[in-house]
Motif scaffolding. Structure first.
Motif, PDB file in Angstrom:
ATOM      1  N   ALA A   1      11.228   8.274   0.832  1.00 42.56           N
ATOM      2  CA  ALA A   1      10.024   8.229   0.064  1.00 42.56           C
ATOM      3  C   ALA A   1      10.224   9.052  -1.251  1.00 42.56           C
ATOM      4  CB  ALA A   1       9.229   9.079   1.088  1.00 42.56           C
ATOM      5  N   GLN A   2      10.393   8.607  -2.552  1.00 37.65           N
ATOM      6  CA  GLN A   2      10.538   9.150  -3.814  1.00 37.65           C
ATOM      7  C   GLN A   2       9.069  10.049  -4.034  1.00 37.65           C
ATOM      8  OE1 GLN A   2      13.873   8.999  -4.249  1.00 37.65           O
ATOM      9  NE2 GLN A   2      13.132   8.722  -6.427  1.00 37.65           N
ATOM     10  N   ASP A   3       9.015  11.262  -4.227  1.00 41.73           N
ATOM     11  CA  ASP A   3       7.843  12.065  -4.592  1.00 41.73           C
ATOM     12  C   ASP A   3       6.886  12.226  -3.356  1.00 41.73           C
ATOM     13  OD1 ASP A   3       8.916  12.655  -7.298  1.00 41.73           O
ATOM     14  OD2 ASP A   3       8.108  10.722  -8.031  1.00 41.73           O
ATOM     15  N   ALA A   4       7.669  11.920  -2.250  1.00 42.35           N
ATOM     16  CA  ALA A   4       6.770  11.971  -0.977  1.00 42.35           C
ATOM     17  C   ALA A   4       5.831  10.982  -0.724  1.00 42.35           C
ATOM     18  CB  ALA A   4       6.113  13.311  -0.679  1.00 42.35           C
ATOM     19  N   GLN A   5       6.173   9.694  -1.529  1.00 42.64           N
ATOM     20  CA  GLN A   5       5.575   8.500  -1.555  1.00 42.64           C
ATOM     21  C   GLN A   5       6.183   7.422  -0.816  1.00 42.64           C
ATOM     22  OE1 GLN A   5       2.829   7.851  -4.716  1.00 42.64           O
ATOM     23  NE2 GLN A   5       3.538   9.651  -5.738  1.00 42.64           N
ATOM     24  N   LEU A   6       5.570   6.696  -0.116  1.00 37.39           N
ATOM     25  CA  LEU A   6       6.398   5.083   0.207  1.00 37.39           C
ATOM     26  C   LEU A   6       5.428   4.015   0.402  1.00 37.39           C
ATOM     27  CD1 LEU A   6       8.897   4.319   1.538  1.00 37.39           C
ATOM     28  CD2 LEU A   6       7.718   4.604   3.757  1.00 37.39           C
ATOM     29  N   ASP A   7       5.806   3.005  -0.386  1.00 32.88           N
ATOM     30  CA  ASP A   7       5.037   1.875  -0.594  1.00 32.88           C
ATOM     31  C   ASP A   7       5.457   0.893   0.657  1.00 32.88           C
ATOM     32  OD1 ASP A   7       4.106  -0.826  -1.119  1.00 32.88           O
ATOM     33  OD2 ASP A   7       5.263  -1.200  -2.994  1.00 32.88           O
ATOM     34  N   VAL A   8       4.751   1.028   1.793  1.00 31.55           N
ATOM     35  CA  VAL A   8       4.879   0.281   2.941  1.00 31.55           C
ATOM     36  C   VAL A   8       5.086  -1.295   2.773  1.00 31.55           C
ATOM     37  CG1 VAL A   8       4.156   0.046   5.351  1.00 31.55           C
ATOM     38  CG2 VAL A   8       4.007   2.356   4.289  1.00 31.55           C
ATOM     39  N   ASP A   9       4.199  -1.654   1.705  1.00 31.63           N
ATOM     40  CA  ASP A   9       4.351  -3.162   1.684  1.00 31.63           C
ATOM     41  C   ASP A   9       5.865  -3.719   1.466  1.00 31.63           C
ATOM     42  OD1 ASP A   9       1.587  -3.221   1.415  1.00 31.63           O
ATOM     43  OD2 ASP A   9       1.258  -4.074  -0.637  1.00 31.63           O
ATOM     44  N   GLU A  10       6.527  -2.839   0.525  1.00 27.67           N
ATOM     45  CA  GLU A  10       8.155  -3.333   0.465  1.00 27.67           C
ATOM     46  C   GLU A  10       8.706  -3.236   1.583  1.00 27.67           C
ATOM     47  OE1 GLU A  10      11.582  -1.349  -2.115  1.00 27.67           O
ATOM     48  OE2 GLU A  10       9.683  -1.238  -2.959  1.00 27.67           O
TER      49      GLU A  10
ATOM     50  N   MET B   1       0.911  -1.314  -0.026  1.00 25.44           N
ATOM     51  CA  MET B   1      -0.034  -0.026   0.002  1.00 25.44           C
ATOM     52  C   MET B   1       0.886   1.350   0.101  1.00 25.44           C
ATOM     53  SD  MET B   1      -2.893   0.954   2.586  1.00 25.44           S
ATOM     54  CE  MET B   1      -4.276   0.205   1.896  1.00 25.44           C
ATOM     55  N   THR B   2       0.625   2.195  -0.698  1.00 28.63           N
ATOM     56  CA  THR B   2       1.453   3.509  -0.954  1.00 28.63           C
ATOM     57  C   THR B   2       0.676   4.715  -0.121  1.00 28.63           C
ATOM     58  OG1 THR B   2       2.063   2.681  -3.122  1.00 28.63           O
ATOM     59  CG2 THR B   2       2.396   4.935  -2.576  1.00 28.63           C
ATOM     60  N   PHE B   3       1.492   5.136   0.763  1.00 28.35           N
ATOM     61  CA  PHE B   3       1.027   6.392   1.587  1.00 28.35           C
ATOM     62  C   PHE B   3       1.793   7.469   0.945  1.00 28.35           C
ATOM     63  CE2 PHE B   3       0.378   2.852   3.997  1.00 28.35           C
ATOM     64  CZ  PHE B   3      -0.769   2.843   4.922  1.00 28.35           C
ATOM     65  N   GLN B   4       0.821   8.471   0.542  1.00 34.54           N
ATOM     66  CA  GLN B   4       0.994  10.051   0.260  1.00 34.54           C
ATOM     67  C   GLN B   4       1.648  10.613   1.510  1.00 34.54           C
ATOM     68  OE1 GLN B   4       1.044  10.643  -2.946  1.00 34.54           O
ATOM     69  NE2 GLN B   4      -0.138   8.740  -3.262  1.00 34.54           N
ATOM     70  N   LEU B   5       2.646  11.164   1.560  1.00 31.65           N
ATOM     71  CA  LEU B   5       3.264  11.833   2.661  1.00 31.65           C
ATOM     72  C   LEU B   5       3.631  13.405   2.678  1.00 31.65           C
ATOM     73  CD1 LEU B   5       5.873   8.686   3.660  1.00 31.65           C
ATOM     74  CD2 LEU B   5       3.558   9.162   4.370  1.00 31.65           C
ATOM     75  N   LYS B   6       3.429  13.971   1.449  1.00 31.88           N
ATOM     76  CA  LYS B   6       3.737  15.315   1.384  1.00 31.88           C
ATOM     77  C   LYS B   6       3.088  16.298   2.547  1.00 31.88           C
ATOM     78  CE  LYS B   6       3.653  18.626  -2.039  1.00 31.88           C
ATOM     79  NZ  LYS B   6       3.362  19.093  -3.558  1.00 31.88           N
ATOM     80  N   GLN B   7       2.076  16.126   2.952  1.00 35.23           N
ATOM     81  CA  GLN B   7       1.804  16.901   4.172  1.00 35.23           C
ATOM     82  C   GLN B   7       2.271  16.536   5.365  1.00 35.23           C
ATOM     83  OE1 GLN B   7      -2.786  16.607   4.074  1.00 35.23           O
ATOM     84  NE2 GLN B   7      -3.014  18.092   2.573  1.00 35.23           N
ATOM     85  N   LEU B   8       2.330  15.333   5.547  1.00 39.32           N
ATOM     86  CA  LEU B   8       3.198  15.037   6.723  1.00 39.32           C
ATOM     87  C   LEU B   8       4.566  15.446   6.858  1.00 39.32           C
ATOM     88  CD1 LEU B   8       2.801  13.052   9.244  1.00 39.32           C
ATOM     89  CD2 LEU B   8       4.138  11.342   7.944  1.00 39.32           C
ATOM     90  N   PHE B   9       5.080  15.787   5.915  1.00 38.41           N
ATOM     91  CA  PHE B   9       6.613  16.376   5.907  1.00 38.41           C
ATOM     92  C   PHE B   9       6.689  17.816   6.229  1.00 38.41           C
ATOM     93  CE2 PHE B   9       8.186  12.288   3.992  1.00 38.41           C
ATOM     94  CZ  PHE B   9       9.481  12.061   4.618  1.00 38.41           C
ATOM     95  N   HIS B  10       5.478  18.235   6.045  1.00 38.80           N
ATOM     96  CA  HIS B  10       5.495  19.835   6.205  1.00 38.80           C
ATOM     97  C   HIS B  10       4.602  20.321   7.340  1.00 38.80           C
ATOM     98  CE1 HIS B  10       6.561  19.300   1.871  1.00 38.80           C
ATOM     99  NE2 HIS B  10       7.167  20.569   1.852  1.00 38.80           N
ATOM    100  N   ARG B  11       3.872  19.448   8.262  1.00 36.86           N
ATOM    101  CA  ARG B  11       3.363  19.809   9.279  1.00 36.86           C
ATOM    102  C   ARG B  11       3.999  19.221  10.420  1.00 36.86           C
ATOM    103  NH1 ARG B  11      -2.473  18.995   6.839  1.00 36.86           N
ATOM    104  NH2 ARG B  11      -2.813  18.142   8.585  1.00 36.86           N
ATOM    105  N   GLU B  12       4.702  19.756  11.293  1.00 26.08           N
ATOM    106  CA  GLU B  12       5.175  18.941  12.400  1.00 26.08           C
ATOM    107  C   GLU B  12       4.076  18.694  13.456  1.00 26.08           C
ATOM    108  OE1 GLU B  12       8.414  21.215  14.494  1.00 26.08           O
ATOM    109  OE2 GLU B  12       9.233  21.614  12.628  1.00 26.08           O
ATOM    110  N   GLY B  13       4.324  17.622  14.302  1.00 30.99           N
ATOM    111  CA  GLY B  13       3.264  16.964  15.051  1.00 30.99           C
ATOM    112  C   GLY B  13       2.226  16.206  14.397  1.00 30.99           C
ATOM    113  N   ASP B  14       2.263  16.204  13.313  1.00 31.37           N
ATOM    114  CA  ASP B  14       1.101  15.332  12.567  1.00 31.37           C
ATOM    115  C   ASP B  14       1.414  13.790  12.500  1.00 31.37           C
ATOM    116  OD1 ASP B  14      -1.109  15.960  11.298  1.00 31.37           O
ATOM    117  OD2 ASP B  14      -0.433  16.268   9.409  1.00 31.37           O
TER     118      ASP B  14
END
Length: 151
Positions: free
Chosen positions: A99-108, A1-14
């Motif tokens: 996390a390439q392009d702020a995405q991470l495949d957690v399955d891998e 499953m791929t997770f989008q992390l762009k917002q997470l990287f920009h919001r401390e405490g998230d």
């Protein structure tokens, strides 16, 4: 499953929860291990002071043939992992998950972590006696009178 992390990287405490299953069919290409049930992956991405970490727990039930007595057995395993996630690295570094392009495949990540933790010698139990070298009987369930069973 791929997770989008762009917002997470920009919001401390998230935080971003992780909770899903990898179906057995997705793991059928793995040699030496048999997963008849889904692998359950849970955890949390956290941004603390601008550093993103992934705390991950991988739960599975492994169906295997004992390396000593050749009997099938089923055993649950649960492993926990922590990774630092970054958007890029300047040089090769195994300490970070990129996390390439702020995405991470957690399955891998989860499957790699799991395979590195599973035992390479699979035993039905720690004190498995194995098979008689002469007649081939399972020494856990029976005894033999030949020379191999006496050892």
């Amino acid at each position: 499953m791929t997770f989008q992390l762009k917002q997470l990287f920009h919001r401390e405490g998230d935080t971003l929860p992780v909770d899903y299953e990898i179906p057995p069919q997705a793991l059928s290409q793995i040699r030496g291990y048999r997963f008849d049930q889904p692998v359950h992956v849970t955890g949390t991405f956290r941004n603390r002071a601008g550093i993103v970490t992934l705390d991950l727990t991988v739960d599975c039930v492994l169906t295997a043939e004992c390396d000593r007595c050749l009997e099938l057995f089923v055993r649950p395993y649960s492993f926990s992992f922590t990774h630092t996630v970054v958007l890029s690295v300047n040089r090769d570094n195994d300490e970070y998950i990129v996390a390439q392009d702020a995405q991470l495949d957690v399955d891998e990540v989860a499957v790699t972590d799991l395979l590195l933790q599973l035992p390479t010698k699979l035993l039905c139990r720690e004190d498995c006696k194995g098979l008689c070298m002469h007649c081939g009987c399972n020494l856990n369930t029976s005894s033999c009178d030949c020379q191999g069973g006496l050892a």
